[in-house]
Design an enzyme around this catalytic site. Structure first.
Site, mmCIF file in Angstrom:
data_model
loop_
_atom_site.group_PDB
_atom_site.id
_atom_site.type_symbol
_atom_site.label_atom_id
_atom_site.label_comp_id
_atom_site.label_asym_id
_atom_site.label_seq_id
_atom_site.Cartn_x
_atom_site.Cartn_y
_atom_site.Cartn_z
ATOM 1 N N TRP A 73 0.826 -1.162 -0.076
ATOM 2 C CA TRP A 73 0.041 -0.003 -0.024
ATOM 3 C C TRP A 73 0.934 1.232 -0.008
ATOM 4 C CZ3 TRP A 73 -5.067 1.707 -0.068
ATOM 5 C CH2 TRP A 73 -5.362 2.913 0.736
ATOM 6 N N MET A 74 0.306 2.183 -0.760
ATOM 7 C CA MET A 74 0.887 3.740 -0.788
ATOM 8 C C MET A 74 -0.395 4.688 -0.698
ATOM 9 S SD MET A 74 3.461 5.531 -3.347
ATOM 10 C CE MET A 74 2.494 6.009 -4.724
ATOM 11 N N TRP A 93 -9.893 8.469 -1.298
ATOM 12 C CA TRP A 93 -10.126 7.468 -0.121
ATOM 13 C C TRP A 93 -11.552 7.062 -0.304
ATOM 14 C CZ3 TRP A 93 -6.781 6.227 2.821
ATOM 15 C CH2 TRP A 93 -5.644 6.796 3.140
ATOM 16 N N ASP A 130 -0.279 9.242 0.647
ATOM 17 C CA ASP A 130 0.300 10.431 0.019
ATOM 18 C C ASP A 130 1.878 10.511 -0.089
ATOM 19 O OD1 ASP A 130 -2.174 10.843 1.286
ATOM 20 O OD2 ASP A 130 -1.195 12.123 3.103
ATOM 21 N N GLN A 154 3.594 7.555 2.135
ATOM 22 C CA GLN A 154 2.815 7.079 3.132
ATOM 23 C C GLN A 154 2.716 5.259 2.866
ATOM 24 O OE1 GLN A 154 0.820 8.069 6.183
ATOM 25 N NE2 GLN A 154 2.796 8.938 6.162
ATOM 26 N N SER A 199 2.010 11.877 7.416
ATOM 27 C CA SER A 199 2.348 12.827 6.456
ATOM 28 C C SER A 199 3.422 13.814 7.031
ATOM 29 C CB SER A 199 1.548 13.167 5.440
ATOM 30 O OG SER A 199 0.921 12.194 4.599
ATOM 31 N N TRP A 245 -4.342 0.232 4.032
ATOM 32 C CA TRP A 245 -3.699 1.330 4.991
ATOM 33 C C TRP A 245 -3.655 0.795 6.353
ATOM 34 C CZ3 TRP A 245 -4.949 3.506 9.405
ATOM 35 C CH2 TRP A 245 -4.442 4.918 9.639
HETATM 36 C C1 FRU Z 1 -4.239 12.087 3.693
HETATM 37 C C2 FRU Z 1 -3.770 11.553 5.147
HETATM 38 C C3 FRU Z 1 -3.160 12.354 5.932
HETATM 39 C C4 FRU Z 1 -2.468 11.830 6.957
HETATM 40 C C5 FRU Z 1 -2.044 10.512 6.059
HETATM 41 C C6 FRU Z 1 -2.308 8.994 6.687
HETATM 42 O O1 FRU Z 1 -4.502 11.285 3.013
HETATM 43 O O2 FRU Z 1 -5.015 11.297 5.594
HETATM 44 O O3 FRU Z 1 -3.855 13.624 6.607
HETATM 45 O O4 FRU Z 1 -1.232 12.264 7.538
HETATM 46 O O5 FRU Z 1 -3.169 10.598 5.137
HETATM 47 O O6 FRU Z 1 -1.886 8.195 6.019
#
Ligand code: FRU
Length: 488
Positions: A20-21, A283, A23, A39, A80, A47
């Protein structure tokens, strides 16, 4: 039972080798290398276990993936954040700010430093270094600003996501932070704000008219969350070193597709250029997208500028130089003079440019026909002044009930028009009029070849340039490498 469509791996965009990836994080240029942290769940295709993955590139087209840079910790995920290029006089020190998301629902900002060019990181023993004791305080983006006297300061932007606010902080040493001001709330109440950035840009290239562009990402929340899902917006305004003031207090949509989120710019890009990368997903359905063994890809890097359009400065997002270079070597340039459908076979990795005059052609339709009934239709109807991009077919329906969709964007019928389409496996980015607007969408056309069909309402020329982009060995899969390989 329906089988999931096969999703080709992107060849000229970054996608992790596995898992998974979401941000982009810590975008920074250091010693000629473009660093992309992201991320990442290093252990699975959903996630969770959020950590910072790491990749580098020398040309923004080909990426090399490296070992995880900031792994999750017991009781704490690494959300992030950003990395700042070294300050003058200490050319080796990279500083990262990220959100520590603790298991007890508390979020605060933490710091890490690297002295080996961003490959290994040392966490600050005083973490978290910026803490309000709240639960949705996140996404630090640190921006270097120079005042009129040449003094350097760093400004950090974070969101209070649930309050729809951006908090501004300042530091002279990249260690201690002073709260300056707060921007927001503004706009739709049924969203959270995430991943802010603050970018100085000259209006129409005029160095005497620099505006600050505040960008942010919004994700619908609540029982009746907008099915369109997450997207990015921006506000043009002024920043006086303390406070951001919007020229027009409203959020303007940054990309008109479904799949451009959490975009931020690189620190330290050559010539001070503003180069943005976004996560090409939403999302609403990110965790059901049927790619494997990877899930999540970055957009093309876009060069941002401000152009006066209909009397106001608007963000323009141009495709990167390598896209232009591929198109420049295209051998297939066809001028159509008839309202006959024209078929062109494309590979899964192709660039297409169209130039036409809607006043002469009338409506223009471009179709991408993939496997089975998988389709993308791009239609310009001069009467409506809009361009509509629709993804449809049973493969799209199988991703998520909200995945089939039409994105629309304004496209003036009175002037000649240009479209640039970049198709890289499941990633379709459309740049309208050299980036005056963009539409980024995931598509599921299957693998193998795609047939492009083009026709117009009336007999009138359309200039079409199409080129297949070569797929590097290993189908674009980045190779895990150590630092020496990246610098070789
Ligand atoms: C945005 C977010 C950020 C958070 C990160 C968690 O897509 O929700 O606000 O830091 O992803 O993975």
């Amino acid at each position: 039972m329906r089988t999931a469509p096969r999703v080709p791996r992107p060849a000229f965009h970054f996608a992790p080798q596995r898992h998974w990836m979401n941000d982009p994080n810590g975008l920074v240029v250091h010693r000629g290398l473009w660093h992309l942290y992201f991320q990442h769940n290093p252990e699975g295709s959903h996630w969770g276990n959020m950590s910072w993955g790491h990749a580098t590139s020398t040309d923004l087209e080909h990426w090399t993936e490296h070992p995880v840079a900031l792994p999750y910790l017991p009781g704490e995920q690494i959300y992030s954040g950003s990395v700042v290029a070294p300050r003058p006089g200490d050319e080796d020190l990279l500083t990262a700010y990220y959100t520590s998301a603790y298991d007890d629902d508390h979020q605060a900002q933490s710091r890490a430093t690297s002295r080996d060019g961003g490959f290994t990181w040392e966490l600050d023993p005083d973490n978290p270094v910026l803490d309000r004791g709240t639960s949705a305080f996140r996404d630090p983006k640190v921006v270097r600003v120079t005042d009129d006297a040449g003094g350097v300061r760093w400004i950090m932007l974070c969101v209070e996501a649930d309050d729809r606010q951006v908090l501004f902080y300042a530091s002279d040493d990249l260690r201690s932070w002073e709260h300056l001001s707060t921007f927001g709330p503004l706009g739709d109440e049924h969203v959270v704000w995430e991943c802010p950035d603050l970018i100085p840009l000259a209006v129409d290239g005029d160095p005497h008219d620099v505006r600050w562009v505040l960008t942010l990402s919004t994700n619908p929340v609540g029982d009746h969350a907008d099915p369109e899902g997450s997207s990015m917006s921006y506000v043009v305004g002024h920043f006086d070193g303390v406070r951001f003031t919007a020229d027009e207090p409203r959020l303007v949509r940054l990309d008109h597709g479904r799949d451009f989120y959490a975009g931020v710019t690189f620190d330290g890009a050559p010539g001070g250029a503003a180069i943005m990368l976004g996560w090409m997903s939403n999302w609403r359905y990110a965790d059901t997208f049927p790619s494997a063994p990877w899930r999540g890809a970055m957009s093309l890097p876009r060069r941002l500028s401000l152009r006066t359009i209909e009397g106001a400065p608007r963000l323009v997002q141009e495709p990167p130089g390598f896209v232009r270079a591929h198109l420049a070597r295209a051998t297939r340039t066809t001028v159509l003079g008839a309202a006959q459908p024209r078929d062109v076979a494309l590979s899964d990795h192709a660039l297409v440019e169209l130039r036409w005059d809607p006043a002469s052609t009338g409506a223009l339709r471009l179709g991408l026909q993939g496997e089975g009934d998988a389709r993308v239709d791009v239609e310009h109807t001069p009467g409506s002044g809009t361009l509509r991009i629709t993804r449809s077919g049973s493969a799209a329906e199988s991703v998520h009930p909200d995945f089939p969709w039409s994105s629309t964007v304004a496209l003036d019928a009175a002037a000649p028009a240009r479209l640039l389409l970049s198709l890289d496996g499941p990633l379709l980015e459309v740049f309208v009029n050299d980036g005056e607007s963009t539409v980024s969408n995931l598509v599921v056309l299957g693998s193998g070849s795609t047939t492009m069909t083009l026709d117009t309402e009336r007999h009138s020329p359309v200039t079409l340039t199409a080129v297949d982009v070569p797929v590097p060995d290993g189908a674009g899969a980045p190779v895990l490498a150590d630092r020496a390989d990246a610098l070789a």
